[in-house]
Design a protein around this motif. Structure first.
Motif, PDB file in Angstrom:
ATOM      1  N   ASP A   1       0.821  -1.216   0.000  1.00  0.00           N
ATOM      2  CA  ASP A   1       0.000   0.000   0.000  1.00  0.00           C
ATOM      3  C   ASP A   1       0.852   1.262   0.000  1.00  0.00           C
ATOM      4  O   ASP A   1       0.556   2.248   0.680  1.00  0.00           O
ATOM      5  CB  ASP A   1      -0.958   0.028   1.209  1.00  0.00           C
ATOM      6  N   ASN A   2       1.934   1.244  -0.761  1.00  0.00           N
ATOM      7  CA  ASN A   2       2.725   2.457  -0.992  1.00  0.00           C
ATOM      8  C   ASN A   2       3.266   3.094   0.292  1.00  0.00           C
ATOM      9  O   ASN A   2       3.100   4.299   0.524  1.00  0.00           O
ATOM     10  CB  ASN A   2       1.904   3.508  -1.760  1.00  0.00           C
ATOM     11  N   VAL A   3       3.899   2.285   1.096  1.00  0.00           N
ATOM     12  CA  VAL A   3       4.489   2.819   2.326  1.00  0.00           C
ATOM     13  C   VAL A   3       5.981   2.452   2.382  1.00  0.00           C
ATOM     14  O   VAL A   3       6.361   1.324   2.073  1.00  0.00           O
ATOM     15  CB  VAL A   3       3.773   2.259   3.582  1.00  0.00           C
ATOM     16  N   VAL A   4       6.775   3.453   2.760  1.00  0.00           N
ATOM     17  CA  VAL A   4       8.199   3.216   3.019  1.00  0.00           C
ATOM     18  C   VAL A   4       8.475   3.683   4.436  1.00  0.00           C
ATOM     19  O   VAL A   4       7.950   4.714   4.868  1.00  0.00           O
ATOM     20  CB  VAL A   4       9.087   3.979   2.006  1.00  0.00           C
ATOM     21  N   THR A   5       9.274   2.924   5.179  1.00  0.00           N
ATOM     22  CA  THR A   5       9.644   3.392   6.520  1.00  0.00           C
ATOM     23  C   THR A   5      11.016   4.050   6.472  1.00  0.00           C
ATOM     24  O   THR A   5      11.907   3.617   5.739  1.00  0.00           O
ATOM     25  CB  THR A   5       9.685   2.238   7.541  1.00  0.00           C
ATOM     26  N   LEU A   6      11.140   5.116   7.261  1.00  0.00           N
ATOM     27  CA  LEU A   6      12.404   5.836   7.365  1.00  0.00           C
ATOM     28  C   LEU A   6      12.888   5.743   8.799  1.00  0.00           C
ATOM     29  O   LEU A   6      12.077   5.646   9.724  1.00  0.00           O
ATOM     30  CB  LEU A   6      12.222   7.316   7.021  1.00  0.00           C
ATOM     31  N   GLU A   7      14.203   5.795   8.968  1.00  0.00           N
ATOM     32  CA  GLU A   7      14.757   5.945  10.310  1.00  0.00           C
ATOM     33  C   GLU A   7      15.231   7.386  10.425  1.00  0.00           C
ATOM     34  O   GLU A   7      16.078   7.844   9.665  1.00  0.00           O
ATOM     35  CB  GLU A   7      15.927   4.978  10.501  1.00  0.00           C
ATOM     36  N   LEU A   8      14.608   8.116  11.362  1.00  0.00           N
ATOM     37  CA  LEU A   8      14.927   9.530  11.508  1.00  0.00           C
ATOM     38  C   LEU A   8      15.100   9.825  12.989  1.00  0.00           C
ATOM     39  O   LEU A   8      14.182   9.615  13.783  1.00  0.00           O
ATOM     40  CB  LEU A   8      13.792  10.375  10.910  1.00  0.00           C
ATOM     41  N   LYS A   9      16.286  10.284  13.365  1.00  0.00           N
ATOM     42  CA  LYS A   9      16.606  10.608  14.754  1.00  0.00           C
ATOM     43  C   LYS A   9      16.248   9.461  15.702  1.00  0.00           C
ATOM     44  O   LYS A   9      15.610   9.664  16.743  1.00  0.00           O
ATOM     45  CB  LYS A   9      15.885  11.886  15.178  1.00  0.00           C
TER      46      LYS A   9
END
Lengths: 161, 364
Positions: free
Chosen positions: B92-100
């Protein structure tokens, strides 16, 4: 040879030299670009028509030496640092040679430096006559060297000791 | 959840151009970069670029990075997330990011992957000694952090990266006693080779490194000559004292997230290995996922910028932006790409793209 060592053959160097007549008429550009790569800033830098129009960005530069006044604006524009200007009319046994320079220290006018050939060997001690910037957006320096005339077509770099 | 209309992963030349071209058409762009600064590999490139005016020829790479970074950060249509690494793809068009230190899921309408490539390395005895680096690491140390990697550096690989990094080492005052290339010919543009050669650096073709030696760190390498079938020639081994060996033997596209998303991938050696199949306008086989730059095949930064433009324009177009100007802008970009790839040095990329095309048409 060029493709194995980085040093062009004498025949390649001879082929891009202006005619002996043109060399006796004053400063003139020599473009030691022997491989077709996608690159054309030399042509766009020259406002005098010294470089013939590129039909394709991969063309080798082709010159109209009659239109070149040896100003050297193309020296700082060439990403390959393959452009030089020679003035054989400077003195009886000395010629002026303009080269691009991207190292520290930048020599000062009047300094003596080692003149190197295309393999990095020392050919002669040469005097730096003039140092100029290639432009406010370009950190390349353009050095004018006083070189023995017999080495005007061999010296292509320097070493500052 | 965070929403991005167009999510661009990677802010090198391809990602920056993709972001700017999509935002110029009116789309909302979220540009994600793992590093704390934008520009990708451009920030380390102190040499003048080749190409034509359209690709900033004669300008130094880091200057191009400054220009494009300023344009992206000032663009009202571009939201920039620095220090954010893309972790993975979800349905479903989701990307996870690692931020701080936190995981941030982002959903997108379209995604442009401009993740670039990673360096290849070589295996030989003691290849893990301290002092043996990838060329990219040496460039990062020198040109990003101002740290000299060593005093006497041998370069393994005479492609553009190997020869350019050698030149940058010389500029930093480091001795380069050898550029070693296993192939019979120099892969770099010959003008680059000539400019290190005339500073006295020898280039040894048909030679390689067979082992490294040193107690706590690299002290010397053993070089050997190679015959026509790339086999060591007996009794040609020789030692070279160096404290750094810099390895520049090619790049591999960073395609992990595209694999994960189910994009069809083909193995095309001329493009650097596994690359996503794509349409002429940089669409992958998965709807709304686009690619640009080295992730789509190893090539020069000039081409990466144009591919970025094409991917950005197409992603925006498919979301309804820039309908009037699309055809014309794509045609102009294609002319630039064709010109860059047309000459003898573009032969490998042309072959690779033809072989990729032979795997079939891409349909989303």
């Amino acid at each position: 040879m060029l493709e194995k060592t980085g040093v062009p053959t004498p025949a390649q160097v001879e082929a891009v030299k202006p005619s002996p007549e043109r060399l006796t008429e004053g400063p003139v550009v020599i473009v030691e670009c022997f491989q077709e790569i996608p690159c054309d800033p030399c042509y766009t830098a020259c406002k005098r028509g010294g470089f013939l129009p590129f039909a394709d960005i991969n063309d080798l530069p082709r010159m109209d030496f009659a239109k070149c006044n040896g100003c050297g604006i193309c020296i700082g524009a060439c990403p390959g640092l393959a452009v030089f200007v020679v003035d054989e009319t400077y003195a009886e046994d000395k010629a002026l040679l303009m080269i691009p320079w991207e190292f520290l220290p930048v020599p000062e006018e009047g300094n003596m430096v080692k003149g190197l050939n295309r393999e990095g060997d020392v050919l002669a001690d040469v005097e730096v006559k003039k140092v100029r910037s290639a432009g406010s957006h370009n950190q390349t320096s353009i050095l004018t060297l006083i070189v023995p005339k017999k080495y005007a077509h061999d010296i292509r770099s320097i070493r500052v000791d | 959840m965070n929403k991005a209309e167009i999510l661009v992963i990677g802010s090198g030349p391809a990602g920056l151009k993709a972001s700017l071209s999509a935002a110029d058409q009116g789309a909302g762009v979220t540009l994600v970069e793992r590093d704390p600064f934008l520009g990708g590999q451009l920030v380390k490139q102190t040499h003048m670029f080749f190409g034509s005016k359209e690709q900033y020829a004669s300008e130094r790479g880091f200057k191009i990075a400054e220009k494009l970074t300023a344009a992206a950060e000032e663009h009202p249509g571009v939201r920039v997330l620095k220090g954010a690494a893309a972790l993975g793809y979800y349905d479903d068009n989701v990307v996870t990011l690692e931020l701080k230190g936190r995981v941030l899921p982002v959903s997108y309408d379209a995604m442009i992957m401009a993740t670039g490539a990673q360096e290849n390395t070589l295996m030989f005895p003691n290849c893990d000694l301290p002092g043996i680096y990838g060329a990219g690491a040496v460039q990062t140390l020198m040109n990003v952090y101002g740290v000299l990697p060593g005093k006497r550096v041998a370069m393994l690989g005479a492609g553009n990266i190997g020869v350019i990094v050698s030149y940058q080492l010389l500029q930093a005052g480091v001795e380069v006693p050898a550029i070693i290339e296993a192939a019979p010919e120099i892969g770099a543009y010959h003008v680059h080779a000539s400019k290190v050669r005339r500073m006295g650096v020898p280039i040894y073709t048909s030679q390689t490194v067979v082992s490294a030696h040193g107690s706590d760190a690299l002290e010397k390498i053993i070089m050997v000559e190679l015959d026509d079938s790339w086999q060591p020639v007996p009794d040609t081994e020789r030692e070279l004292d160096v404290d750094v060996l810099c390895i520049a033997v090619g790049l591999t596209p960073l395609t992990e997230i595209l694999f994960q998303a189910g994009c069809e991938i083909a193995y095309i050696p001329e493009l650097g290995g596994h690359v996503p199949r794509r349409s002429a306008v940089m669409e992958t086989s998965v709807a709304n996922i686009y690619i640009a730059g080295d992730v789509s095949g190893i090539e020069e930064a000039s081409a990466a910028m144009v591919e970025g433009t094409i991917a950005g324009l197409t992603a925006a177009f498919n979301l309804g932006y820039g309908r009037d100007s699309y055809e014309q802008k794509i045609a102009a970009a294609n002319l630039e790409l064709d010109a860059l790839r047309k000459g003898p040095t573009g032969e490998k990329i042309r072959t690779g793209l033809q072989n990729l095309k032979k795997t079939g048409e891409v349909r989303q």
